[in-house]
Design a protein around this motif. Sequence first.
Motif, PDB file in Angstrom:
ATOM      1  N   UNK A 102     -47.787  18.811  24.653  1.00  0.00           N
ATOM      2  CA  UNK A 102     -48.859  17.591  24.561  1.00  0.00           C
ATOM      3  C   UNK A 102     -50.397  18.247  24.873  1.00  0.00           C
ATOM      4  N   UNK A 103     -50.488  19.252  25.746  1.00  0.00           N
ATOM      5  CA  UNK A 103     -51.741  19.772  26.030  1.00  0.00           C
ATOM      6  C   UNK A 103     -52.225  20.535  24.790  1.00  0.00           C
ATOM      7  N   UNK A 104     -51.607  21.216  24.257  1.00  0.00           N
ATOM      8  CA  UNK A 104     -51.756  22.030  22.927  1.00  0.00           C
ATOM      9  C   UNK A 104     -52.175  20.855  21.798  1.00  0.00           C
ATOM     10  N   UNK A 105     -51.380  19.738  21.690  1.00  0.00           N
ATOM     11  CA  UNK A 105     -51.812  18.989  20.467  1.00  0.00           C
ATOM     12  C   UNK A 105     -53.159  18.355  20.755  1.00  0.00           C
ATOM     13  N   UNK A 106     -53.250  18.180  22.428  1.00  0.00           N
ATOM     14  CA  UNK A 106     -54.578  17.560  22.641  1.00  0.00           C
ATOM     15  C   UNK A 106     -55.849  18.435  22.458  1.00  0.00           C
ATOM     16  N   UNK A 107     -55.610  19.817  22.931  1.00  0.00           N
ATOM     17  CA  UNK A 107     -56.456  20.612  22.500  1.00  0.00           C
ATOM     18  C   UNK A 107     -56.787  20.759  20.911  1.00  0.00           C
ATOM     19  N   UNK A 108     -55.820  20.662  20.275  1.00  0.00           N
ATOM     20  CA  UNK A 108     -55.995  20.666  18.631  1.00  0.00           C
ATOM     21  C   UNK A 108     -56.794  19.555  18.024  1.00  0.00           C
ATOM     22  N   UNK A 109     -56.297  18.067  18.837  1.00  0.00           N
ATOM     23  CA  UNK A 109     -56.916  16.662  18.441  1.00  0.00           C
ATOM     24  C   UNK A 109     -58.472  16.942  18.760  1.00  0.00           C
ATOM     25  N   UNK A 110     -58.830  17.481  19.631  1.00  0.00           N
ATOM     26  CA  UNK A 110     -60.088  17.602  20.620  1.00  0.00           C
ATOM     27  C   UNK A 110     -61.072  18.410  19.568  1.00  0.00           C
ATOM     28  N   UNK A 111     -60.255  19.632  19.044  1.00  0.00           N
ATOM     29  CA  UNK A 111     -61.066  20.359  18.293  1.00  0.00           C
ATOM     30  C   UNK A 111     -61.711  20.050  16.685  1.00  0.00           C
ATOM     31  N   UNK A 112     -60.446  19.063  16.413  1.00  0.00           N
ATOM     32  CA  UNK A 112     -60.671  18.421  15.213  1.00  0.00           C
ATOM     33  C   UNK A 112     -61.530  17.106  15.257  1.00  0.00           C
ATOM     34  N   UNK A 113     -61.265  16.494  16.200  1.00  0.00           N
ATOM     35  CA  UNK A 113     -62.115  15.111  16.354  1.00  0.00           C
ATOM     36  C   UNK A 113     -63.710  15.618  16.786  1.00  0.00           C
ATOM     37  N   UNK A 114     -63.724  16.644  17.395  1.00  0.00           N
ATOM     38  CA  UNK A 114     -64.973  16.949  17.907  1.00  0.00           C
ATOM     39  C   UNK A 114     -66.086  17.689  16.788  1.00  0.00           C
ATOM     40  N   UNK A 115     -65.522  18.225  15.631  1.00  0.00           N
ATOM     41  CA  UNK A 115     -66.000  18.778  14.468  1.00  0.00           C
ATOM     42  C   UNK A 115     -66.523  17.911  13.776  1.00  0.00           C
ATOM     43  N   UNK A 116     -67.467  18.321  13.088  1.00  0.00           N
ATOM     44  CA  UNK A 116     -68.256  17.368  12.131  1.00  0.00           C
ATOM     45  C   UNK A 116     -67.497  17.501  10.610  1.00  0.00           C
ATOM     46  N   UNK A 117     -66.357  16.947  10.627  1.00  0.00           N
ATOM     47  CA  UNK A 117     -65.520  17.047   9.361  1.00  0.00           C
ATOM     48  C   UNK A 117     -65.565  15.787   8.597  1.00  0.00           C
ATOM     49  N   UNK A 118     -65.358  15.761   7.289  1.00  0.00           N
ATOM     50  CA  UNK A 118     -65.097  14.601   6.409  1.00  0.00           C
ATOM     51  C   UNK A 118     -63.847  14.158   6.565  1.00  0.00           C
ATOM     52  N   UNK A 119     -63.422  12.937   6.294  1.00  0.00           N
ATOM     53  CA  UNK A 119     -62.168  12.220   6.429  1.00  0.00           C
ATOM     54  C   UNK A 119     -61.014  13.172   5.864  1.00  0.00           C
ATOM     55  N   UNK A 120     -61.477  13.526   4.594  1.00  0.00           N
ATOM     56  CA  UNK A 120     -60.393  14.445   4.008  1.00  0.00           C
ATOM     57  C   UNK A 120     -60.402  15.806   4.647  1.00  0.00           C
TER      58      UNK A 120
END
Length: 220
Positions: A132-150
């Motif tokens: 869960x912690x590693x998935x959380x870190x991955x989610x934070x990295x993705x959510x905090x980046x300036x990415x398009x929806x795609x």
Amino acid sequence: MGAVLGQLLPLAVGVAVSPVPIIATILMLLSDRARTTSLGFAGGWLVGIVVATVVFALLGGVVTDSQDDPSTSRATIEIVLGVLLLVVGLRQWRDRRAEHDTPAWMKTIDHMTVAKSAGLGFALAAINPKNLIMCAAAGVAIGGADLTSGGTVVSIAVFAILAASTVALPVLGYLLAADRLRGPLDKLESWLRAHNTAVMSVLVLVIGVTLIGKGVGALG
């Protein structure tokens, strides 16, 4: 997106080499209901990874969007997650030589239904603290980046596929060549039982230090 994928790779490896779900998969592949339970477990494992990552990607996006300096918030979250992983890793390393009873659910694998095996896979992915912690870190990295929806969808998909690969590949291999895999799977299961705590504790410590270092670097 390349920078984000680079951050996700070690986290995906950390989830992928988690010994407990691999052992569970092998036990299911050696059981009387190998095909149905292993497919259910692999599906639940993949869904659990995706759900946990998506939830924290959304939370990470909300937190960073609400702050004047999103990079500081993201770095702080990474440091906290890194410290949590260090605590888990140190505790595992300390207990690596202790005798551990076989979990009760492992003794019931021969009698598991598809629904129960899927629920077990989901729980080990989305509720187990280390994963869960590693998935959380991955989610934070993705959510905090300036990415398009795609870009967000692709990043989550890449992370989930890599993280689930060590469970999914043995299941697929078994479906294609069951008889050839029984011997190697049995040997791998024995090795993992003997060394899983040491392997996982070292990996968790490395990832924890990496997250802390990345967070501290961003704050500096």
